[in-house]
Design a protein around this motif. Structure first.
Motif, PDB file in Angstrom:
ATOM      1  N   LEU A 214      -3.544  -1.027  11.578  1.00  0.00           N
ATOM      2  CA  LEU A 214      -2.505  -0.812  12.588  1.00  0.00           C
ATOM      3  C   LEU A 214      -1.097  -0.971  12.023  1.00  0.00           C
ATOM      4  CD1 LEU A 214      -4.099  -2.538  15.726  1.00  0.00           C
ATOM      5  CD2 LEU A 214      -3.990  -0.098  15.203  1.00  0.00           C
ATOM      6  N   PRO A 215      -0.776  -2.053  11.298  1.00  0.00           N
ATOM      7  CA  PRO A 215       0.587  -2.160  10.768  1.00  0.00           C
ATOM      8  C   PRO A 215       0.882  -1.146   9.655  1.00  0.00           C
ATOM      9  CG  PRO A 215      -0.740  -4.020  10.042  1.00  0.00           C
ATOM     10  CD  PRO A 215      -1.544  -3.295  11.071  1.00  0.00           C
ATOM     11  N   LEU A 216      -0.136  -0.749   8.909  1.00  0.00           N
ATOM     12  CA  LEU A 216       0.080   0.274   7.874  1.00  0.00           C
ATOM     13  C   LEU A 216       0.535   1.584   8.499  1.00  0.00           C
ATOM     14  CD1 LEU A 216      -0.249   1.360   4.926  1.00  0.00           C
ATOM     15  CD2 LEU A 216      -2.589   1.974   5.576  1.00  0.00           C
TER      16      LEU A 216
ATOM     17  N   LEU B  34       0.829  -1.212   0.000  1.00  0.00           N
ATOM     18  CA  LEU B  34       0.000   0.000   0.000  1.00  0.00           C
ATOM     19  C   LEU B  34       0.862   1.259   0.000  1.00  0.00           C
ATOM     20  CD1 LEU B  34      -2.886  -0.970   2.428  1.00  0.00           C
ATOM     21  CD2 LEU B  34      -3.210   0.111   0.204  1.00  0.00           C
ATOM     22  N   LEU B  35       1.885   1.272   0.848  1.00  0.00           N
ATOM     23  CA  LEU B  35       2.765   2.445   0.887  1.00  0.00           C
ATOM     24  C   LEU B  35       3.521   2.598  -0.430  1.00  0.00           C
ATOM     25  CD1 LEU B  35       4.222   2.326   4.518  1.00  0.00           C
ATOM     26  CD2 LEU B  35       2.272   3.622   3.661  1.00  0.00           C
ATOM     27  N   ASP B  36       3.968   1.494  -1.008  1.00  0.00           N
ATOM     28  CA  ASP B  36       4.685   1.565  -2.278  1.00  0.00           C
ATOM     29  C   ASP B  36       3.798   2.104  -3.390  1.00  0.00           C
ATOM     30  OD1 ASP B  36       6.903   0.570  -1.028  1.00  0.00           O
ATOM     31  OD2 ASP B  36       6.709  -1.475  -1.819  1.00  0.00           O
TER      32      ASP B  36
ATOM     33  N   GLN C 279       7.393   4.533  10.713  1.00  0.00           N
ATOM     34  CA  GLN C 279       8.772   4.054  10.624  1.00  0.00           C
ATOM     35  C   GLN C 279       9.480   4.617   9.395  1.00  0.00           C
ATOM     36  OE1 GLN C 279       9.112  -0.263  10.880  1.00  0.00           O
ATOM     37  NE2 GLN C 279      10.937  -0.225   9.597  1.00  0.00           N
ATOM     38  N   ARG C 280       8.778   4.709   8.294  1.00  0.00           N
ATOM     39  CA  ARG C 280       9.359   5.221   7.043  1.00  0.00           C
ATOM     40  C   ARG C 280       9.327   6.749   6.962  1.00  0.00           C
ATOM     41  NH1 ARG C 280       7.289   1.854   1.754  1.00  0.00           N
ATOM     42  NH2 ARG C 280       8.032  -0.237   2.330  1.00  0.00           N
ATOM     43  N   ARG C 281       8.661   7.378   7.948  1.00  0.00           N
ATOM     44  CA  ARG C 281       8.423   8.826   7.889  1.00  0.00           C
ATOM     45  C   ARG C 281       7.697   9.179   6.594  1.00  0.00           C
ATOM     46  NH1 ARG C 281      14.044  11.313  10.474  1.00  0.00           N
ATOM     47  NH2 ARG C 281      13.901  10.137  12.430  1.00  0.00           N
ATOM     48  N   TYR C 282       6.697   8.368   6.327  1.00  0.00           N
ATOM     49  CA  TYR C 282       5.889   8.479   5.124  1.00  0.00           C
ATOM     50  C   TYR C 282       5.002   9.710   5.216  1.00  0.00           C
ATOM     51  CZ  TYR C 282       2.677   6.681   1.479  1.00  0.00           C
ATOM     52  OH  TYR C 282       1.907   6.506   0.352  1.00  0.00           O
TER      53      TYR C 282
END
Length: 752
Positions: A176-178, A144-146, A184-187
């Motif tokens: 929750l993990p998203l 999803l982030l990618d 963590q990635r500072r997305y």
């Protein structure tokens, strides 16, 4: 994401909520929707309508398991389904993107990607097949982030107190993990949309979140809809045979994962029989395994009642888990501390707080004496040290302002530290970790009405906690003792590769989901086992086909992860075996109608020696033998069609059994001729034995049919009811007798 202190914007109209999101995000939207029932349907539909009307909006929807109201593919199915729509799904709003996708009408500026599809529902949708994303469940947050997700829209429910919190309830699994990975990635910012539905059960634990998690909240009476129900399917004797074999592999004091559907219902019901009707359980299991050498499975057969109980760790929380809770099976609790859990596993302490617990924790170095501030927080969190104490250096200050030593050397000191906690149970015990739930209306009602103590033992949480070993593996090893991860498959090759998600031509039936995760986890956990279950055969186009095959163009689980495979004919333990021995074991649990053909293919390939013959004990693997085991000499009422109850009425429950069989028998008139003849006899008879058949025909509306085609259909249904519905097997609780039972209880209560 909203800041940790800011309150979300609130809207009572979905269109206004869409305006706010577009103002925040712009016209390029990658929308993440939870799988199953947790989707914010009203918001998603309003956003889709906006994108449909405005081609400048680029909308990508990334989700899984898009649910839709049932529809009939044939006249018979439509007759069955229509009353269900009026009774069970009247309140449900279908997702507009799914309707458009099914008809091939998605606009060019909208793409819908799913990593798990409702099984078999989109085989003929080119859009769905082309946009399918094959991904492990635990990898979805990364994917999803990618893809650039910038909006997440989820159905939530408000806290029952005045805290203002919400519960992610049915779907903390990916949200929750998203969000954790994004931090963590500072997305960049993800706009969180909460669609409030007060009919969604409130589940605490990790699923409880502050309102500040959300940027916008959509709430109002129009959003308080009934939750999408998934009625329990009928459980057939093949499912029960699988259930008995699997129940004989589950160890007392162990861990269980199982999914939704007839297999899950069968496994949970049979585990209940093992607990409360143990003689019947052992009798049937031994009959199913007559003359089968124990060399086929290395594990000892588990037939005793559950003294320690089992613990549930399942991405999908099936309704059967609550049945297991009721019958005293799903009662083992686990705790969020590795050292404490290991002491419990070893029997050095019990769940009752006492001085021995303090000493054991000290002796293994988990706490020190005198207690540190960190030790104190841990012990008070777990309910071991009196919460009225506050740590002050190497002393405690009690609520009366008196100073006490905080060392463990004297019995008097330990007694003071325990205080009111002595003799009570540890806190934070969890009997069920789950990722998402989906089920019948009674499941949702059960969760809404669950006593506080039972609900405190459920922790709906992140999918990477349940499905993966990467985070805190020592704790998971301590908690997940003797794990049995049960998953179903479509086919298994003779060399142990598993096919669960797609057809030979590449079309996707469902998806990988978490199956690979659980298989891999079973190999990593000491004492853990993966159990792949499947009926040995299937009906296709009126023909019987073997589900154990020589080869297949692709697989879901590669053969190097082969472990245990179960059919109605037994258990094949494949772990660590040579290719030759794996093939021989698989042949022993195949249907005997296909064994010789499969053996010849293995011999032609040089994988099994030319002179090998299948042992006589395994050459009677036939449906007739399974039928005989369940019908000869066993107590009536033991194996109902709906062991966990059903949202269907009595007539609908019978019809579901019959119509499924008709679909398997074939669609051509000559394939159905034997059924037609039996149906004609039943329709023309006034005998009391056919009274239930006539009631079912009335439910299908055949009492109002007057043309030849409809009469033929009525004969088919009547014949299927006579031929395939076993009157000796109880139906189980239905919507009708549940309702009448509730009414009886209420009237009795009022009279009292």
């Amino acid at each position: 994401m909203a800041s940790s202190t800011s309150a979300p914007e609130s809207f009572d109209r979905a269109e206004a909520c869409v305006d706010a999101v577009l103002d925040k995000v712009g016209k390029r939207i990658v929308l993440g929707l939870p799988l199953g029932i947790g989707k914010a349907n009203h918001f998603a539909n309003a956003l889709y309508a906006r994108a449909e009307a405005d081609p400048e909006i680029s909308l990508t929807i990334f989700t899984a398991l898009t649910l839709e109201r049932p529809s009939g593919g044939s006249e018979l199915e439509r007759r069955f389904v229509q009353p269900l729509l009026d009774r069970l799904y009247q309140d449900y709003q279908d997702l507009a993107y799914n309707q458009a996708r099914r008809k091939g009408l998605l606009p060019e500026n909208v793409e819908v990607c799913e990593f798990f599809m409702q099984p078999g529902s989109l085989l003929n949708s080119s859009s769905a097949q082309q946009s399918y994303v094959s991904s492990n469940y635990t990898h979805v947050p990364r994917d999803l982030l990618d893809r650039g997700v910038n909006v997440v829209a989820q159905m939530v429910t408000p806290a029952l107190d005045d805290s203002g919190d919400f519960s992610l309830s049915c779907n903390p699994d990916l949200t929750l993990p998203l969000l954790a990975l994004a931090r963590q990635r500072r997305y960049g910012p993800i706009t969180m949309v909460g669609e409030v539905n007060s009919r969604l059960p409130f589940v605490g634990g990790d699923a409880r979140v502050p309102a500040s998690m959300f940027d916008v909240v959509l709430s109002g009476p129009v959003f308080n809809e009934d939750i999408f129900p998934a009625p329990n399917p009928p459980v057939r004797l093949t499912d029960y045979a699988l259930g008995f074999h699997i129940a004989g592999l589950v160890k007392d004091g162990g861990t269980l994962q199982v999914g939704i559907g007839a297999l899950g219902d069968a496994v949970c019901h049979v585990l209940g029989l093992r607990q409360n009707k143990n003689l019947d359980f052992v009798d049937i299991l031994e009959a199913l395994q007559t003359d089968k050498p124990s060399s086929l499975c290395k594990l000892p057969l588990e037939t005793g009642r559950f003294e320690l109980g089992i613990y549930g760790a399942s991405e999908m929380v099936p309704e059967g888990f609550f049945h297991l809770r009721d019958v005293g099976v799903l009662v083992r609790k686990v705790y969020p501390d590795t050292a404490l859990q290991q002491l419990l596993n070893e029997g050095r302490i019990s769940e009752t707080v006492d001085e021995r617990m303090l000493l054991a924790l000290r002796d293994i170095g988990r706490i020190q004496s005198p207690l540190s501030e960190q030790d104190t927080r841990f012990l008070q969190t777990m309910g071991i040290v009196d919460p009225s104490y506050s740590w002050r250096g190497h002393r405690f200050l009690d609520e009366g302002g008196e100073m006490e030593e905080c060392d463990l050397h004297s019995s008097k000191g330990r007694e003071k530290l325990l205080g009111d906690c002595a003799g009570k149970s540890l806190k934070l015990g969890t009997w069920l970790h789950g990722g998402f739930y989906l089920g019948s209306t009674r499941l949702y009602q059960r969760l809404r009405n669950m006593p506080t103590g039972d609900m405190a033992g459920i922790n709906m949480t992140a999918i990477d906690f349940i499905n993966d070993m990467l985070k805190n593996p020592d704790l998971k090893i301590a908690q997940r003792q003797h794990a049995r991860f049960v998953n179903s498959a479509m086919m298994v090759t003779l060399n142990g590769a598993v096919i669960s998600d797609g057809l030979e031509d590449g079309r996707v039936v469902s998806g990988v989901g978490g199956q690979y995760n659980f298989v891999a986890q079973a190999h990593e956990l000491p004492g853990g086992r993966s159990i792949i279950a499947l009926p040995s055969t299937r009906h296709s186009g009126g023909r019987v086909c073997s589900n154990i095959v020589w080869e297949y163009p692709h697989c879901t689980i590669p053969r190097h992860l082969r472990d245990m495979v179960v059919t109605e004919y037994g258990v094949a333990d494949l772990r660590g075996k040579s290719d030759r021995d794996v093939i021989v074991a698989m042949l022993c649990i195949a249907d005997s109608r296909f064994q010789q053909e499969l053996l010849e293919k293995a011999q032609d390939a040089g994988k099994v020696e030319t002179g090998y013959c299948i042992p006589d004990a395994f050459t009677n693997n036939t449906p007739e033998r399974i039928q005989a085991v369940f019908t000869q000499g066993h107590r009536p009422g033991l194996l109902p069609y709906y062991p966990l109850g059903t949202d269907l009425t009595e007539e609908e429950g019978r019809l579901a059994v019959a119509l499924k069989a008709v679909k398997e028998e074939g669609r051509k008139i000559w394939e159905l001729w034997p059924i037609l003849r039996q149906g004609l006899k039943a329709c023309k008879s006034d005998s009391p034995e056919f009274r239930s058949v006539h009631a079912c025909l009335d439910r299908m509306g055949f009492d109002r049919s007057d043309n030849f085609e409809h009469r033929l259909e009525a004969y088919v249904v009547a014949g299927a009811l006579v031929r395939f519905y076993d009157e000796r097997r109880p139906l189980g609780e239905t919507a009708e007798n549940i309702t009448s039972g509730a009414a009886h209880t209420q009237s009795g209560s009022a009279a009292g």
